[in-house]
Every structure is written in structure tokens, then in C-alpha cells.
Scaffold this active site. Structure first.
Site, mmCIF file in Angstrom:
data_model
loop_
_atom_site.group_PDB
_atom_site.id
_atom_site.type_symbol
_atom_site.label_atom_id
_atom_site.label_comp_id
_atom_site.label_asym_id
_atom_site.label_seq_id
_atom_site.Cartn_x
_atom_site.Cartn_y
_atom_site.Cartn_z
ATOM 1 N N SER A 192 1.035 -1.344 -0.149
ATOM 2 C CA SER A 192 -0.429 -0.107 -0.178
ATOM 3 C C SER A 192 0.569 1.431 0.001
ATOM 4 O O SER A 192 1.423 1.162 -0.921
ATOM 5 C CB SER A 192 -1.187 -0.024 1.071
ATOM 6 N N HIS A 241 -8.021 0.931 -1.040
ATOM 7 C CA HIS A 241 -8.417 0.235 -1.506
ATOM 8 C C HIS A 241 -9.472 -0.444 -2.140
ATOM 9 O O HIS A 241 -10.789 -1.499 -2.620
ATOM 10 C CB HIS A 241 -7.012 -0.420 -1.111
#
Length: 304
Positions: A86, A190
Site C-alpha cells: 500500500s 483500496h
């Protein structure tokens, strides 16, 4: 072959940067980065409490800065590949030569602010599922309206969605899942909930001039190595609203012939996954300066 990896949001803990400030030059570097983004990284990494550093706009720059100073403390390192989970992908972009420190901190500061703004629209969060069959779990999450936002491999999937959807998951776990663990994040990252952040991040990325990776850069999108700096930036922008496929990244590490993995500060999560998914690969989490000697030994043995 050595792989250098950087953790994502949720890895931070109160005071985790404190021991790093004892090393020569670290505090000066952090203060220079702080000035560049108008955020006191030294304060947040040493004195702030858990609630303060849970704030997305603070946590993300803090994690990238920690990764950079801890990696620099290793000295010259030439890994065979780099990757980040991430927000850790921005740290990895510096390791691979795509971005410099200032560009990376500028980008991650905008990323954190944009994602915090998107998260404020609806109350959302994320929870880790431990155990279970991935296909069964993904189907169950979709039935509850949740997104499998992180497919991490080693039997771990992270679900993201509204707090109501996560509460329903806690009461109705997929078959085979041992435990559902809420994560220390402030939104459903996400997922489609982050779509408003994509445009803002795209504008920030357009102001940068990335170089092509000098070291193999493995992307969260699909586990593939990315050849150009422009594509790295494009993927970093789209990544905020799309799932992290860390399972595919680890498959690529295996295919590349990885024999050792070092996770920069605040390490622990990614090497934990690697221990289960990549048996035989040596791992080390660079949590404090006390880990530097062991890390250098691993570099001497496995680094290029």
C-alpha cells in the site's frame, strides 16, 4: 537474492521512531522532510499517541519517512528487488530510484490528505481475516457487500467497507476463518470508497518527474515488475481505490529467486507473511537500530 520491502498503514505504533533519533543525522533528515511537507514527523514519531498517528494524513508520511531513515541506516544496499505494501509502495519507489525523498514525501502527504478526506464521507474501516480458504472468504465478503481490499497471501485477507458491514462480518465469519481483527486504519482503503482520492493524487503525481526504476520494482496491482517511472506513478495513483495483491508480489519474489527479505521500519507484518508463504527464505524486520547488525549480516550474505 535480497528483497527490500516497506510496510503499509497500521504498522505504526506510538514512539516507534524514538530509538532511530539516536543515530547521527536522522533527526536532521526528519526535520528537513518535515519542513518540506509542513508536518512535524519527529513529534508524531516520538510523542504522539495511538489516536493521533491513526489519522491517515499523519500515518502515511510518517511510515514513508521511517522507511527511508531506517533503510539509510543500513548503508549502501543493492537489493535484487523492492516492493511496498500500500503506502509502502511510495517508500519502495525511492529505493528503486523512481522518486527522491522530497518528491516521495510530497506525494504521500497529498495521498494521506486525499484519502482522509475520502474516508470522512462515510464511516468505514478494515478488518483482517485470519485463516480460511481465500475463494470461500472472497465470496462471503462480496455477499456482505465488503471488498477484499488486501489479498495478502499466507491465509490472510483484509476486508474493507462500512462499519455496519464489518460488524456483520464479525457476527458471520466465512467458513474456516479463525478470527476477524479490526485494523488501526481510518477508512476502507483500496475500495470504491477511495475513488474521490484518485483525482487529487493524480494531479499531485502529474507535477513529478519520475525516473525509471534502477532496481526491480514489484507492483501491488498484479505482482508484476514495472519497467518505467511513469507506469510506477500511474499505478500508485490507481492503487488507492483498488485491491493490494501482496500474495502476487510474494509469488514474484519466489520466481525472482529471493533468498532473504528485509522489512524496513516499522517492520514485522510483511516478514510475518513471508515466513508462512515463502518457507526457506530468510527474513528480518528492521524494528529498531538494534536490528541493524543482523540486517547487515543478511545483506552481506544475500545482497547483490
Amino acid at each position: 537474492m535480497l528483497v527490500l520491502v516497506a510496510p503499509g498503514q497500521g504498522a505504526q505504533t506510538p514512539g516507534f521512531l524514538t530509538p532511530w533519533l539516536d543515530l547521527p543525522g536522522v533527526e536532521d533528515r526528519l526535520r528537513t522532510l518535515s519542513a518540506a511537507i509542513d508536518l512535524d514527523l519527529v513529534h508524531y514519531g516520538t510523542h504522539a499517541d495511538a489516536d493521533e498517528i491513526r489519522d491517515t494524513a499523519i500515518a502515511q508520511p510518517l511510515l514513508v519517512a521511517a522507511g527511508l531513515v531506517s533503510a539509510a541506516a543500513l548503508g549502501t544496499v543493492t537489493p535484487g528487488a523492492v516492493a511496498g505494501h500500500s503506502v509502502g509502495e511510495i517508500t519502495a519507489a525511492v529505493f528503486s530510484g523512481v522518486l527522491d525523498d522530497t518528491a516521495a514525501l510530497t506525494l504521500v502527504r497529498r495521498r494521506g490528505l486525499a484519502m482522509a478526506e475520502a474516508a470522512a464521507i462515510t464511516e468505514t474501516g478494515m478488518s483482517a481475516l485470519l485463516g480460511g480458504d481465500p475463494e470461500v472468504s472472497v465470496a462471503h465478503l462480496e455477499k456482505l457487500g465488503l471488498t477484499p481490499a488486501n489479498i495478502n497471501g499466507a491465509g490472510q485477507i483484509v476486508a474493507a467497507g462500512t462499519l455496519e458491514q464489518l460488524a456483520a462480518l464479525n457476527e458471520d465469519k466465512p467458513e474456516g476463518v479463525r478470527k476477524v481483527v479490526p485494523l488501526k486504519v481510518a477508512g476502507a482503503f483500496h475500495t470504491h470508497h477511495m475513488a474521490p482520492a484518485v483525482e487529487a493524487l493524480g494531479k499531485a503525481a502529474a507535477q513529478l518527474s519520475p525516473a525509471d526504476p534502477k532496481i526491480t520494482y514489484v507492483s501491488n496491482k498484479d505482482g508484476r515488475a514495472v519497467a518505467t517511472g511513469d507506469e510506477v506513478l500511474e499505478r500508485l495513483v490507481g492503487q488507492v481505490a483498488n485491491p493490494v495483491r501482496w500474495d502476487l508480489c510474494m509469488e514474484t519474489f519466489r520466481e525472482l529467486g529471493a533468498t532473504a527479505i528485509i522489512e524496513v521500519s516499522p517492520g514485522g507484518t510483511l516478514v510475518g507473511l513471508a515466513k508462512r508463504a515463502l518457507p526457506g527464505v530468510k527474513t528480518l524486520a528492521l524494528k529498531t537500530p538494534d536490528d541493524l547488525d543482523a540486517a547487515r549480516e543478511l545483506i552481506a550474505e544475500h545482497g547483490a
